[in-house]
Design a protein around this motif. Structure first.
Motif, PDB file in Angstrom:
ATOM      1  N   ILE A 159       0.844  -1.188   0.000  1.00  0.00           N
ATOM      2  CA  ILE A 159       0.000   0.000   0.000  1.00  0.00           C
ATOM      3  C   ILE A 159       0.878   1.236   0.000  1.00  0.00           C
ATOM      4  N   ASP A 160       0.678   2.072  -1.007  1.00  0.00           N
ATOM      5  CA  ASP A 160       1.338   3.370  -1.067  1.00  0.00           C
ATOM      6  C   ASP A 160       0.375   4.390  -0.469  1.00  0.00           C
ATOM      7  N   VAL A 161       0.748   4.924   0.691  1.00  0.00           N
ATOM      8  CA  VAL A 161      -0.115   5.844   1.418  1.00  0.00           C
ATOM      9  C   VAL A 161      -0.406   7.097   0.582  1.00  0.00           C
ATOM     10  N   LEU A 177       5.474   4.999   2.360  1.00  0.00           N
ATOM     11  CA  LEU A 177       5.006   6.169   3.085  1.00  0.00           C
ATOM     12  C   LEU A 177       5.538   7.418   2.388  1.00  0.00           C
ATOM     13  N   GLN A 178       4.631   8.262   1.956  1.00  0.00           N
ATOM     14  CA  GLN A 178       5.006   9.520   1.306  1.00  0.00           C
ATOM     15  C   GLN A 178       3.827  10.454   1.427  1.00  0.00           C
ATOM     16  N   ASP A 179       4.083  11.754   1.330  1.00  0.00           N
ATOM     17  CA  ASP A 179       3.039  12.757   1.532  1.00  0.00           C
ATOM     18  C   ASP A 179       2.806  13.558   0.257  1.00  0.00           C
ATOM     19  N   ASN A 180       1.629  14.164   0.171  1.00  0.00           N
ATOM     20  CA  ASN A 180       1.270  15.055  -0.927  1.00  0.00           C
ATOM     21  C   ASN A 180       0.028  15.840  -0.515  1.00  0.00           C
ATOM     22  N   ASP A 181      -0.420  16.731  -1.386  1.00  0.00           N
ATOM     23  CA  ASP A 181      -1.581  17.558  -1.051  1.00  0.00           C
ATOM     24  C   ASP A 181      -2.879  16.991  -1.588  1.00  0.00           C
ATOM     25  N   ALA A 192      -1.385  15.595  -6.494  1.00  0.00           N
ATOM     26  CA  ALA A 192      -0.272  15.124  -7.325  1.00  0.00           C
ATOM     27  C   ALA A 192       0.632  14.212  -6.497  1.00  0.00           C
ATOM     28  N   ASP A 193       1.288  13.284  -7.189  1.00  0.00           N
ATOM     29  CA  ASP A 193       2.125  12.277  -6.528  1.00  0.00           C
ATOM     30  C   ASP A 193       3.492  12.874  -6.216  1.00  0.00           C
ATOM     31  N   ALA A 194       3.536  13.757  -5.215  1.00  0.00           N
ATOM     32  CA  ALA A 194       4.710  14.596  -4.970  1.00  0.00           C
ATOM     33  C   ALA A 194       5.848  13.880  -4.262  1.00  0.00           C
ATOM     34  N   HIS A 195       5.568  12.806  -3.556  1.00  0.00           N
ATOM     35  CA  HIS A 195       6.588  12.075  -2.798  1.00  0.00           C
ATOM     36  C   HIS A 195       7.368  13.000  -1.862  1.00  0.00           C
ATOM     37  N   LEU A 196       6.613  13.694  -1.025  1.00  0.00           N
ATOM     38  CA  LEU A 196       7.197  14.544   0.010  1.00  0.00           C
ATOM     39  C   LEU A 196       7.412  13.735   1.287  1.00  0.00           C
ATOM     40  N   ALA A 197       8.321  14.198   2.119  1.00  0.00           N
ATOM     41  CA  ALA A 197       8.484  13.585   3.431  1.00  0.00           C
ATOM     42  C   ALA A 197       7.192  13.741   4.214  1.00  0.00           C
ATOM     43  N   PRO A 198       6.847  12.756   5.047  1.00  0.00           N
ATOM     44  CA  PRO A 198       5.636  12.882   5.865  1.00  0.00           C
ATOM     45  C   PRO A 198       5.623  14.193   6.633  1.00  0.00           C
ATOM     46  N   GLU A 240       9.237   6.708   0.881  1.00  0.00           N
ATOM     47  CA  GLU A 240       9.626   6.828  -0.531  1.00  0.00           C
ATOM     48  C   GLU A 240       9.444   8.272  -0.972  1.00  0.00           C
ATOM     49  N   VAL A 241      10.538   9.014  -1.016  1.00  0.00           N
ATOM     50  CA  VAL A 241      10.460  10.445  -1.308  1.00  0.00           C
ATOM     51  C   VAL A 241      11.421  10.820  -2.434  1.00  0.00           C
TER      52      VAL A 241
END
Length: 268
Positions: A178-180, A210-214, A217-223, A249-250
């Motif tokens: 699962i890609d969060v 685990l990666q963050d975005n708004d 878009a699949d931004a791959h930001l740090a949590p 995964e960033v």
């Protein structure tokens, strides 16, 4: 219970050069992603694998790889396309063997599931059968290598087809990824939130990106850099009974922020 202490990083060789000591100090989960890129696949990938293995040296933790994914469709209808896909994925297993890996990430075939132009509801069984034609030989090889293949949600709107695909193999060598961040994006298109994906797939879960975005878009930001609800995600992971590989995964510019976020988790 999963104490999250194994949480680590997805890296290519340049990022591994910067983070290897940190990864080794905590025997953290590592995912090597160099073999995803066509120029590595068609170049001297063995040299990249050797250097990565040298850097990890006495790592002692779990190492995996991300399989090639550009234009890779594991449920391709055309048998000649399936043969190319299978060849590329086997190259991923060659790389995994060279670095001593124990998991390989493969992308879900269920693109645009739920989109009005692609009514997958009536074709899931056929798509699963096609995926088996591609993947079954890889499952056998993965078993010989002591490796699990983890199938990752990409554009999936509904968890059910991906869960059915993973379960259809009836093998401990095929698990759910699962890609969060992906789940967070599709939640804005009618899918359940990321924590729901984790709870729904709990019994099959073998791997998490685990990666963050708004959410757009699949931004791959740090949590913490986007709008993912990390409290609910971490509660689900902490309660996991399957001890999945936990990979932040960033993008390269976010690696240090990701490491700092993981370090802060351990202080709580």
């Amino acid at each position: 219970m999963n104490d999250l202490k194994r949480m680590g990083l997805a890296v290519t060789l340049p990022e591994l050069e910067r983070s290897a000591d940190w990864l080794k100090a905590g025997a953290r989960d590592v995912e090597l992603q160099d073999i995803c890129e066509p120029h590595v696949m068609d170049g001297d990938w063995r040299a990249v694998a050797r250097r990565s293995a040298e850097l990890l040296g006495d790592h002692g933790g779990r190492v995996g790889v991300h399989a090639p994914f550009w234009n890779i469709a594991i449920a391709a209808f055309d048998s000649q396309i399936r043969a190319v896909v299978q060849s590329r994925l086997n190259l991923g297993l060659d790389y995994l063997e060279a670095v001593g890996g124990t998991h390989m990430v493969i992308h879900s075939p269920f693109y645009f599931f739920g989109h009005g132009l692609v009514a997958h509801q009536d074709t899931v069984e056929a798509e699963i059968a096609l995926a088996h034609l591609t993947i079954e030989p890889l499952v056998s090889r993965a078993a010989d290598l002591g490796c699990i293949l983890v199938i990752e949600n990409i554009l999936d709107i509904n968890p059910a087809p991906l869960l059915a695909l993973v379960d259809s193999f009836g093998s401990p060598h095929v698990r759910l990824s699962i890609d969060v961040g992906h789940a967070h994006i599709t939640a804005g298109r009618g899918a359940p939130p990321a924590a729901h994906w984790l709870s729904q797939g709990a019994s099959l879960l073998g791997h998490v990106h685990l990666q963050d975005n708004d959410g757009t878009a699949d931004a791959h930001l740090a949590p913490g850099g986007g709008t993912v609800h990390w409290g609910s995600v971490l509660r689900e992971l902490h309660s996991s009974g399957t001890d999945p590989r936990l990979i932040v995964e960033v993008i390269p510019g976010e690696v240090e922020r990701a490491m700092a976020w993981i370090d802060r988790l351990e202080e709580v």
